[in-house]
Design an enzyme around this catalytic site. Structure first.
Site, short mmCIF file in Angstrom:
data_model
loop_
_atom_site.label_atom_id
_atom_site.label_comp_id
_atom_site.label_asym_id
_atom_site.label_seq_id
_atom_site.Cartn_x
_atom_site.Cartn_y
_atom_site.Cartn_z
N HIS A 100 -31.86 -89.02 3.35
CA HIS A 100 -31.10 -89.89 2.43
C HIS A 100 -29.69 -89.37 2.25
O HIS A 100 -29.43 -88.18 2.33
CB HIS A 100 -31.81 -89.98 1.07
CG HIS A 100 -32.05 -88.65 0.44
ND1 HIS A 100 -33.13 -87.85 0.78
CD2 HIS A 100 -31.36 -87.96 -0.50
CE1 HIS A 100 -33.09 -86.73 0.07
NE2 HIS A 100 -32.01 -86.77 -0.71
N HIS A 102 -26.36 -89.30 -0.34
CA HIS A 102 -25.92 -89.45 -1.73
C HIS A 102 -24.52 -90.08 -1.73
O HIS A 102 -23.63 -89.61 -1.02
CB HIS A 102 -25.81 -88.08 -2.40
CG HIS A 102 -27.11 -87.35 -2.54
ND1 HIS A 102 -27.79 -87.27 -3.73
CD2 HIS A 102 -27.85 -86.64 -1.65
CE1 HIS A 102 -28.89 -86.55 -3.56
NE2 HIS A 102 -28.96 -86.15 -2.30
#
Ligand code: 5GP
Ligand code: ZN
Length: 138
Positions: A100, A102
């Site tokens: 992922h 940010h």
């Protein structure tokens, strides 16, 4: 889908989230513990553990989503800047093992310092390290 992955459960809807984007292979939602309010996590729908597991052909779609969502986060929060970050492996701070990115909105004087920087002992040390990386790239 990985059975013990919290982000897979968020993507499939069994754990609720504040979703902001869901198109093609990319999903994005607000981080529950934001560095600054409006902090978004951008994730591939398919479970890959780290950057190194992501197929390269997802890159174009991912970059498009990072730009689109990133711009929207800046607009919605009135931010003047945006940090894009990714933690890979636990020693680098990766807590959730579903790759992922940010997106962290930044404001003038918000006081956030992301990196502590150091010095090389010499130019020689720096050149040797560059050489080692070049060799590893092949
Ligand atoms: P990492 O440290 O792995 O790069 O980041 C994981 C992020 O996921 C953390 O910033 C954390 O706050 C966020 N997070 C963990 N669990 C949940 C959750 O259940 N919902 C949401 N929205 N974010 C979560
Ligand atoms: Zn997952």
């Amino acid at each position: 889908m990985s059975d013990d992955c919290i982000f897979c459960k968020i993507i499939e809807g069994t754990i609720p989230c504040a979703k902001v984007y869901d198109r093609g292979g990319i999903f994005a939602f607000l981080d529950i513990a934001p560095v600054n309010k409006g902090h978004v996590l951008v994730v591939p729908r398919v479970h890959y553990a780290t950057l190194f597991d992501l197929p390269s052909d997802i890159g174009r779609e991912l970059l498009g989503a990072l730009k689109l969502v990133g711009r929207a986060v800046m607009q919605a929060t009135g931010a003047a800047g945006l940090n894009v970050g990714m933690n890979n492996f636990e020693v680098a701070g990766q807590l959730v093992h579903h790759a992922h990115f940010h997106l962290i909105p930044r404001h003038e004087g918000d006081g956030l310092r992301l990196w502590t920087q150091h010095a090389y002992e010499s130019g020689d040390e720096m050149q040797k390290l560059a050489q080692a990386v070049k060799q590893a790239i092949g």
